[in-house]
Scaffold this active site. Structure first.
Site, PDB file in Angstrom:
ATOM      1  N   CYS A 113      18.000   9.764  20.308  1.00 55.95           N
ATOM      2  CA  CYS A 113      17.763  11.200  20.338  1.00 55.95           C
ATOM      3  C   CYS A 113      16.269  11.424  20.422  1.00 55.95           C
ATOM      4  O   CYS A 113      15.485  10.618  19.928  1.00 55.95           O
ATOM      5  CB  CYS A 113      18.320  11.845  19.073  1.00 55.95           C
ATOM      6  SG  CYS A 113      17.998  13.615  18.943  1.00 55.95           S
ATOM      7  N   ARG A 160      20.314  25.458  24.325  1.00 48.33           N
ATOM      8  CA  ARG A 160      21.255  24.688  23.510  1.00 48.33           C
ATOM      9  C   ARG A 160      21.430  25.301  22.130  1.00 48.33           C
ATOM     10  O   ARG A 160      22.462  25.065  21.479  1.00 48.33           O
ATOM     11  CB  ARG A 160      20.776  23.240  23.349  1.00 48.33           C
ATOM     12  CG  ARG A 160      20.858  22.388  24.594  1.00 48.33           C
ATOM     13  CD  ARG A 160      20.482  20.946  24.272  1.00 48.33           C
ATOM     14  NE  ARG A 160      21.200  20.490  23.094  1.00 48.33           N
ATOM     15  CZ  ARG A 160      20.606  20.005  22.007  1.00 48.33           C
ATOM     16  NH1 ARG A 160      19.301  19.913  21.925  1.00 48.33           N
ATOM     17  NH2 ARG A 160      21.340  19.609  20.984  1.00 48.33           N
ATOM     18  N   LYS A 210      25.036  27.629  15.384  1.00 52.24           N
ATOM     19  CA  LYS A 210      25.438  26.505  16.230  1.00 52.24           C
ATOM     20  C   LYS A 210      25.861  25.318  15.373  1.00 52.24           C
ATOM     21  O   LYS A 210      26.916  24.699  15.608  1.00 52.24           O
ATOM     22  CB  LYS A 210      24.285  26.085  17.141  1.00 52.24           C
ATOM     23  CG  LYS A 210      24.636  24.914  18.056  1.00 52.24           C
ATOM     24  CD  LYS A 210      23.416  24.201  18.599  1.00 52.24           C
ATOM     25  CE  LYS A 210      22.820  23.270  17.572  1.00 52.24           C
ATOM     26  NZ  LYS A 210      22.008  22.190  18.152  1.00 52.24           N
TER      27      LYS A 210
END
Length: 421
Positions: free
Chosen positions: A117, A398, A22
């Site tokens: 975040c 994710r 990713k």
């Protein structure tokens, strides 16, 4: 929201194939903005974050297709917008990686500031200072970065602190800049090397990727490309830990042992037997008496922060006292209270967690808080007595491609269910 129900105690066995990375795929896909032709990428993981970056690119005018599994085709020739809106960027911080390519290719970019975040602030000031030094005018207005430049100029960029995103953003921008750019203090991660690989395949001239000094000689244009994304080293590390925490035996295909040497060293120090197979696999035997080790996260090639939560889960069932220190992010211990709900004996001391080994985890209802914390809960559940309910597994989706299916194929008792907060 989906949740996992996991009945622990099964030893994992068999072969698992690691999906594409990713963290490599996201900047690679963003680099398509620089191209004057169609770009085809293979070994792209099927993840929510990939879908998000394709939507960001689509808003700019990049058309995307998925003609085959794990293949993404991007056509950037129809780009008409140079603005990445907040409603898209807020979903994923990596969206800031469109800034450098837009600025270099089109001379202007307006990209929303990504904001905070769950695991830390992760500011982008180093990105912006680098672009300003390359001749861009930078303005922060109403939550957006507005940047413009007739043409970026090659220069010397010094990063005092390691920044993977900053290195990637500048490397992409410098590929179309006038003259030569030298990045000192560059990030050395395999994902940075992979980005340099795709850029060079497009016609860029980059040397030194993977070292502290990277030299980019700007070129006039970059062409379309066909490129295969590297395997995901964090998924590799997670399955290595899964073998240890279930006392299982796994053959890990496409794992790239050279990308996880620091993880392998620590796991072997804990007692796991790990070797490279003749077919390029990583063979791991986790049927051992686990020993405590001390771990500190540091930039690559040291122990990665993205494996801190997973090795903490393993340390929880190791004999002795383990010290785990997080040096990269300031808020990356949110898995600690959830692991303690499952019986872990943990004590936070600032940036360090002291882990005192227990025999086994206890099944419980827990909540995922971020991507890697989610993985640690899955690992703990595989070891636990009884069943564990893990809520908010959208975090896992994710970053892990079909994790539940891969675990089930190895003998784990995992099911995905609807419902839960």
């Amino acid at each position: 929201m989906d949740k996992f129900i996991i009945y622990g105690g099964n030893r994992l066995k068999g072969q698992v194939t690691i999906s594409g990375s990713k963290n490599a795929a996201l900047p690679v896909l963003c680099s398509s903005i620089l191209s004057e032709g169609v770009c085809t990428y293979t070994n792209v993981p099927d993840l929510d974050d990939i879908d998000t970056i394709c939507r960001v690119l689509g808003h700019l005018g990049v058309t995307s297709q998925k003609p085959a599994p794990n293949t993404v085709v991007l056509d950037p020739t129809g780009i008409t917008s140079h603005e990445a809106h907040y409603d898209l960027v807020k979903k994923m911080r990596a969206s800031i990686l469109v800034l450098g390519p837009l600025l270099a290719r089109y001379g202007r970019a307006k990209v929303s500031l990504p904001g905070g975040c769950a695991i830390g602030v992760r500011p982008i000031d180093m990105h912006l200072k680098a672009f300003a030094k390359m001749g861009a005018e930078i303005d922060l207005s109403h939550g957006y970065v507005v940047a413009s430049a007739d043409r970026l100029k090659g220069t010397r960029i010094v990063f005092d602190n390691t920044t993977v995103g900053g290195t990637e953003n500048v490397m992409m921008a410098a590929s179309l800049a006038d003259g030569t750019t030298v990045i000192e203090g560059a990030a050395k991660e395999p994902e940075v090397v992979d980005l340099a690989g795709v850029l060079n395949a497009m016609g860029a001239r980059i040397e030194g990727a993977g070292e502290s000094t990277v030299v980019i000689e700007g070129v006039k244009t970059l062409s379309g490309v066909r490129y295969e994304v590297i395997p995901d080293r964090i998924e590799t590390g997670t399955f290595l830990v899964a073998a240890g925490i279930t006392k299982g035996r796994l053959s890990i295909a496409r794992g790239r042992a050279d990308h996880v040497t620091a993880v392998i060293d620590k796991l072997m120090g804990m007692g796991l037997q790990i070797s490279e197979g003749q077919s390029g696999t990583i063979e791991v035997n986790g049927d051992c008496d686990l020993r405590a080790v001390n771990v500190e996260t540091v930039p690559h090639p040291g122990f990665p922060t993205d494996m801190q939560a997973q090795i903490m889960a393993l340390a929880c069932v190791a004999d002795g006292v383990t010290s785990i220190t997080e040096n990269i992010f300031e808020n990356r211990f949110m898995h600690v209270p959830e692991l303690m709900r499952m019986g872990a004996n943990l004590e936070e001391k600032g940036r360090t967690v002291i882990v005192r080994g227990i025999e086994r985890f206890q099944g419980a209802s827990v909540m995922a808080t971020d991507l890697r914390a989610s993985a640690s809960l899955v690992l703990a559940a595989l070891n636990a007595i009884g069943y564990t309910e893990i809520r908010r597994i959208y975090h896992l989706d994710r970053g892990y491609d079909a994790l539940d299916k891969k675990l089930m194929a190895l003998g784990a008792d995992v099911s995905r269910e609807k419902g839960g907060l």
